[in-house]
Scaffold this motif. Structure first.
Motif, PDB file in Angstrom:
ATOM      1  N   GLU A  58     -11.797   2.522  10.601  1.00  0.00           N
ATOM      2  CA  GLU A  58     -11.179   1.748   9.528  1.00  0.00           C
ATOM      3  C   GLU A  58     -11.842   2.014   8.175  1.00  0.00           C
ATOM      4  OE1 GLU A  58      -8.392  -0.351   7.754  1.00  0.00           O
ATOM      5  OE2 GLU A  58      -8.407   0.119   9.911  1.00  0.00           O
ATOM      6  N   ALA A  59     -13.099   2.387   8.184  1.00  0.00           N
ATOM      7  CA  ALA A  59     -13.784   2.698   6.925  1.00  0.00           C
ATOM      8  C   ALA A  59     -13.175   3.909   6.239  1.00  0.00           C
ATOM      9  CB  ALA A  59     -15.275   2.933   7.181  1.00  0.00           C
ATOM     10  N   ARG A  64      -9.915   4.714   6.430  1.00  0.00           N
ATOM     11  CA  ARG A  64      -8.699   4.194   5.803  1.00  0.00           C
ATOM     12  C   ARG A  64      -9.037   3.458   4.499  1.00  0.00           C
ATOM     13  NH1 ARG A  64      -3.539   2.399   7.527  1.00  0.00           N
ATOM     14  NH2 ARG A  64      -4.106   2.389   9.750  1.00  0.00           N
ATOM     15  N   ALA A  65     -10.094   2.656   4.527  1.00  0.00           N
ATOM     16  CA  ALA A  65     -10.463   1.895   3.335  1.00  0.00           C
ATOM     17  C   ALA A  65     -10.832   2.816   2.182  1.00  0.00           C
ATOM     18  CB  ALA A  65     -11.621   0.957   3.666  1.00  0.00           C
ATOM     19  N   THR A  84      -7.568   4.631   1.014  1.00  0.00           N
ATOM     20  CA  THR A  84      -6.679   3.704   0.314  1.00  0.00           C
ATOM     21  C   THR A  84      -7.194   3.401  -1.081  1.00  0.00           C
ATOM     22  OG1 THR A  84      -5.975   2.722   2.419  1.00  0.00           O
ATOM     23  CG2 THR A  84      -5.608   1.423   0.429  1.00  0.00           C
ATOM     24  N   GLU A  85      -8.501   3.205  -1.205  1.00  0.00           N
ATOM     25  CA  GLU A  85      -9.089   2.929  -2.519  1.00  0.00           C
ATOM     26  C   GLU A  85      -8.812   4.059  -3.501  1.00  0.00           C
ATOM     27  OE1 GLU A  85     -13.489   2.216  -4.579  1.00  0.00           O
ATOM     28  OE2 GLU A  85     -13.296   2.318  -2.397  1.00  0.00           O
ATOM     29  N   SER A 124       0.819  -1.201   0.000  1.00  0.00           N
ATOM     30  CA  SER A 124       0.000   0.000   0.000  1.00  0.00           C
ATOM     31  C   SER A 124       0.858   1.258   0.000  1.00  0.00           C
ATOM     32  CB  SER A 124      -0.922   0.017   1.228  1.00  0.00           C
ATOM     33  OG  SER A 124      -1.642   1.217   1.281  1.00  0.00           O
TER      34      SER A 124
END
Length: 382
Positions: free
Chosen positions: A13-14, A16-17, A20-21, A2
């Motif tokens: 965490e959502a 970060r997700a 990151t996407e 990553s």
């Protein structure tokens, strides 16, 4: 592996997700996202690249031009003077800046400057972009002008001159320039890496902007006596110029501040954390409540969009614009998509800054994705 680094609590965490996407898909070039709760950092992420050639990673201390996010720093600076009893937002601007009374502006109040309703949303032509770097001379020009509409009756977004106007009031009260006042009273005490006038030693940390592709149009077809034309084209913002040391070092409080999500969130957490941060009381509840004193709610004369302004900040507009939550919330954005949201109901600040700019004047799909992920958690919808 990553290309996203930093810290994120499990609860978020959502975020970060979502981040990151966007980074790994290439939708982001380089960016940072930060969230604070009760003044403490729960998300501090960065990733991607600081240059379009992808030779320089976006680092923890990368800076970027945040454009109109800078206005929130100016507004907060003014609120510090309100708290100190040195500034009254209902006082006439000319009380602090006598020259401003010229040409029908004697009754304009400080709150009109802070809420984009003063009637003085730009400069009379001729003026070039570099002319506004000399903030004293550019402010003198504003003081000599007539207002372009009846002050207090509508907003006309003070796109480039917001910092010149409020910054001059701050300078007349304190004897310090806007950039110096902000640095000494907010940035340094809070250890926040945000600059209104970036020091030469820090220019190497500034990410390269990638402007959006705007639709081509013929400027000559616009009515040149309109508030829109005079505000946005006198002078016209030049993105290549925004990458020069002269721009980066100028104290342009309307759109020239450089920072990152961490520094934006750190400073603006003063608002969401009830005026207290780092063991210091910056603002009382009474002063913070001024932000939510609605000054206008309607079609803006300069950007031709519906906006709702309190004193110094935008206020939520349900079903209109970006994914800003409703409630006791104040926010604003920067050209290209940078965002800051202060949610006082939940003592949360969200901040986002990037170098690949999105089209449009307000918001972006990327900013919306991160805000939705953040406030779904904050408001129990995740």
């Amino acid at each position: 592996m990553s290309n996203v680094a930093g810290f994120c609590s499990d609860q978020f965490e959502a975020v970060r997700a979502a981040f990151t996407e966007q980074v790994e898909s290439g939708a982001e070039l380089g960016a940072s996202v930060c969230v604070t709760v009760d003044g403490e950092t729960v998300v501090d992420l960065w990733g991607g690249y600081a240059d379009p050639e992808k030779t320089k990673p976006w680092e923890a201390d990368t800076l970027v031009n945040t454009f109109s996010i800078t206005k929130t720093m100016v507004a907060l600076s003014a609120l510090l003077l309100v708290e100190a009893g040195e500034l009254d937002v209902h006082q006439k601007v000319a009380h602090y800046w006598p020259e401003f009374a010229a040409n029908g502006k004697a009754d304009i109040e400080v709150r009109h400057l802070l809420s984009h309703t003063s009637g003085v949303s730009g400069w009379e032509a001729p003026i070039e972009l570099r002319d506004i770097y000399d903030t004293d001379a550019a402010s003198d020009r504003l003081a000599a002008q007539e207002p372009w509409w009846v002050p207090g009756t509508a907003s006309g977004y003070h796109a480039l001159n917001y910092g010149h106007l409020t910054g001059t009031v701050i300078k007349r009260i304190t004897g310090r320039s806007l950039g110096r006042f902000f640095a000494e009273e907010l940035a340094r005490p809070l250890d926040a890496d945000f600059h209104i006038g970036t020091p030469a030693a820090d220019l190497g940390r500034i990410a390269t902007l990638v402007p959006p592709e705007f639709l081509e149009f013929d400027q000559s077809q616009l009515p040149q006596d309109s508030v829109l034309y005079k505000t946005l084209f006198q002078p016209l913002l030049d993105f290549a110029e925004c990458g020069t040391p002269e721009w980066q070092q100028a104290e342009l409080g309307g759109m020239g501040g450089h920072g990152n999500a961490r520094s934006i969130a750190r400073v603006q957490s003063v608002i969401s954390n009830g005026g207290e941060l780092g063991g210091r009381k910056f603002l009382s509840d009474k002063t913070i409540d001024l932000i939510f004193d609605q000054q206008c709610d309607g079609f803006d004369l300069a950007i031709l969009q519906p906006v709702r302004f309190g004193i110094g900040y935008g206020l939520p507009q349900p079903q209109i614009g970006p994914q800003v939550p409703d409630g006791k919330v104040c926010w604003w954005n920067g050209l290209g998509g940078a965002h800051v949201v202060n949610d006082l109901d939940h003592r949360v600040t969200f901040a986002y800054a990037m170098n690949r700019m999105a089209p449009g004047l307000i918001g972006s799909d990327r900013a919306d994705a991160y805000m939705k992920a953040t406030f779904d958690v904050v408001r129990g919808r995740a």
